[in-house]
Design a protein around this motif. Structure first.
Motif, PDB file in Angstrom:
ATOM      1  N   SER A   1      50.245  31.888  48.674  1.00  0.00           N
ATOM      2  CA  SER A   1      48.921  32.475  48.482  1.00  0.00           C
ATOM      3  C   SER A   1      48.470  32.378  47.026  1.00  0.00           C
ATOM      4  O   SER A   1      49.264  32.531  46.097  1.00  0.00           O
ATOM      5  CB  SER A   1      48.934  33.942  48.912  1.00  0.00           C
ATOM      6  OG  SER A   1      47.677  34.536  48.636  1.00  0.00           O
ATOM      7  N   ILE A   2      47.165  32.164  46.862  1.00  0.00           N
ATOM      8  CA  ILE A   2      46.558  32.195  45.530  1.00  0.00           C
ATOM      9  C   ILE A   2      45.464  33.265  45.478  1.00  0.00           C
ATOM     10  O   ILE A   2      44.555  33.201  44.660  1.00  0.00           O
ATOM     11  CB  ILE A   2      45.987  30.816  45.124  1.00  0.00           C
ATOM     12  CG1 ILE A   2      44.946  30.348  46.126  1.00  0.00           C
ATOM     13  CG2 ILE A   2      47.101  29.796  44.961  1.00  0.00           C
ATOM     14  CD1 ILE A   2      44.130  29.145  45.661  1.00  0.00           C
ATOM     15  N   ASP A   3      45.567  34.265  46.350  1.00  0.00           N
ATOM     16  CA  ASP A   3      44.533  35.301  46.427  1.00  0.00           C
ATOM     17  C   ASP A   3      44.369  36.088  45.136  1.00  0.00           C
ATOM     18  O   ASP A   3      43.344  36.712  44.901  1.00  0.00           O
ATOM     19  CB  ASP A   3      44.777  36.237  47.608  1.00  0.00           C
ATOM     20  CG  ASP A   3      46.090  36.987  47.528  1.00  0.00           C
ATOM     21  OD1 ASP A   3      46.908  36.734  46.613  1.00  0.00           O
ATOM     22  OD2 ASP A   3      46.321  37.841  48.407  1.00  0.00           O
TER      23      ASP A   3
ATOM     24  N   VAL B   1      47.430  30.366  36.722  1.00  0.00           N
ATOM     25  CA  VAL B   1      48.871  30.582  36.671  1.00  0.00           C
ATOM     26  C   VAL B   1      49.155  32.062  36.420  1.00  0.00           C
ATOM     27  O   VAL B   1      48.410  32.730  35.702  1.00  0.00           O
ATOM     28  CB  VAL B   1      49.529  29.675  35.592  1.00  0.00           C
ATOM     29  CG1 VAL B   1      49.003  29.984  34.204  1.00  0.00           C
ATOM     30  CG2 VAL B   1      51.032  29.727  35.638  1.00  0.00           C
ATOM     31  N   SER B   2      50.213  32.567  37.033  1.00  0.00           N
ATOM     32  CA  SER B   2      50.623  33.951  36.799  1.00  0.00           C
ATOM     33  C   SER B   2      51.281  34.047  35.425  1.00  0.00           C
ATOM     34  O   SER B   2      51.681  33.033  34.838  1.00  0.00           O
ATOM     35  CB  SER B   2      51.599  34.412  37.877  1.00  0.00           C
ATOM     36  OG  SER B   2      52.812  33.683  37.790  1.00  0.00           O
TER      37      SER B   2
ATOM     38  N   GLY C   1      57.024  36.893  40.419  1.00  0.00           N
ATOM     39  CA  GLY C   1      58.455  36.911  40.691  1.00  0.00           C
ATOM     40  C   GLY C   1      58.962  35.737  41.500  1.00  0.00           C
ATOM     41  O   GLY C   1      60.132  35.681  41.860  1.00  0.00           O
ATOM     42  N   GLY C   2      58.109  34.775  41.804  1.00  0.00           N
ATOM     43  CA  GLY C   2      58.514  33.603  42.562  1.00  0.00           C
ATOM     44  C   GLY C   2      57.301  32.887  43.112  1.00  0.00           C
ATOM     45  O   GLY C   2      56.195  33.416  43.112  1.00  0.00           O
TER      46      GLY C   2
ATOM     47  N   VAL D   1      51.919  29.073  40.211  1.00  0.00           N
ATOM     48  CA  VAL D   1      50.558  28.753  40.633  1.00  0.00           C
ATOM     49  C   VAL D   1      50.223  29.354  41.999  1.00  0.00           C
ATOM     50  O   VAL D   1      49.060  29.373  42.393  1.00  0.00           O
ATOM     51  CB  VAL D   1      50.298  27.231  40.638  1.00  0.00           C
ATOM     52  CG1 VAL D   1      50.441  26.654  39.242  1.00  0.00           C
ATOM     53  CG2 VAL D   1      51.191  26.507  41.626  1.00  0.00           C
ATOM     54  N   ASN D   2      51.232  29.802  42.717  1.00  0.00           N
ATOM     55  CA  ASN D   2      51.029  30.552  43.950  1.00  0.00           C
ATOM     56  C   ASN D   2      52.231  31.471  44.143  1.00  0.00           C
ATOM     57  O   ASN D   2      53.230  31.345  43.440  1.00  0.00           O
ATOM     58  CB  ASN D   2      50.800  29.641  45.162  1.00  0.00           C
ATOM     59  CG  ASN D   2      51.942  28.672  45.404  1.00  0.00           C
ATOM     60  OD1 ASN D   2      53.090  28.932  45.068  1.00  0.00           O
ATOM     61  ND2 ASN D   2      51.638  27.534  45.996  1.00  0.00           N
TER      62      ASN D   2
END
Length: 183
Positions: free
Chosen positions: A22-24, A10-11, A149-150, A16-17
C-alpha cells in the motif's frame, strides 16, 4: 543526452510502500499535488515498471468528474504523456504507452541517447535495475513523516556506492523533498 530522474514518495525509514504494497500514506495534499503536476509537465517521457503502470492505469485515465481540479489535471497529463512500460508479463498497454519486454538497461541507454529532454523513472524495481549501471542522473525523494518498518525499499542492495550531491531541499506541509544529483 536525456536526463533520467527517479522520483518517489518514501517513508522516513526508506520504503516506497508498506508490507502489503500500500501507498495510502503518500496521498498528496493540494500544494504537493500541484507541484507534481507542474513537474510532470516538464517530463518528456515517463518510464514505468509493470506494478506502477497498473496502479496508475487503474485511476488516472478514469478520474471522476467530481474529483478536484488538480486531480483531473493530472489525469489528463498522465494519459497524454508518452510512457514506456517495462514488463515481461503484460500483453498490451494503453494511454500513449509503449510496451518493452527487452532488457531495460539497454533500452534506457538508447532512450537517454535519443534526445536531450528529461525522462522520469517510476517503480522501485525498475529504478533498482538501472541504478547499478549509473543510468539515473537525479534522485527526488519526497519523504513522508511515517515509519513503516518494512515494505519495498527505495534503494536496492548495491555492489558499489552511488555518490550523490544535494541540489535542493523543499518543505511542503506533508513531506520534505530532497533532490540529489548523481556525481
Amino acid at each position: 543526452m536525456r536526463k533520467l530522474i527517479y522520483t518517489f514518495g518514501v517513508s522516513l525509514d526508506g520504503y516506497v510502500n508498506d508490507r502489503d504494497g500500500s501507498i495510502d500514506w503518500t496521498v498528496p495534499d493540494e500544494e504537493l499535488h500541484q507541484f507534481h503536476n507542474d513537474r510532470y509537465r516538464e517530463i518528456e517521457v515517463a518510464l514505468h515498471g509493470r506494478r506502477l503502470y497498473e496502479l496508475m492505469a487503474q485511476y488516472w485515465p478514469h478520474v471522476p468528474e467530481d474529483a478536484s481540479r488538480i486531480e483531473r489535471e493530472f489525469g489528463g497529463l498522465w494519459v497524454e504523456k508518452p510512457k514506456v512500460v517495462f514488463s515481461r508479463t503484460l500483453a498490451e498497454v494503453h494511454w500513449n504507452s509503449t510496451l518493452v519486454s527487452a532488457n531495460a538497461v539497454e533500452e534506457v541507454r538508447g532512450l537517454k541517447a535519443g534526445g536531450d529532454g528529461v525522462m522520469e523513472v517510476g517503480g522501485a524495481s525498475l529504478a533498482a535495475s538501472l541504478m547499478p549501471h549509473g543510468l539515473i542522473d537525479e534522485y527526488q525523494l519526497f519523504v513522508s513523516p511515517v515509519v513503516l518498518g518494512g515494505g519495498t525499499p527505495m534503494f536496492p542492495p548495491l555492489d558499489k556506492r552511488i555518490r550523490l550531491r544535494l541540489a535542493e531541499t523543499r518543505h511542503f506541509e506533508t513531506v520534505v523533498m530532497l533532490r540529489y544529483l548523481a556525481d
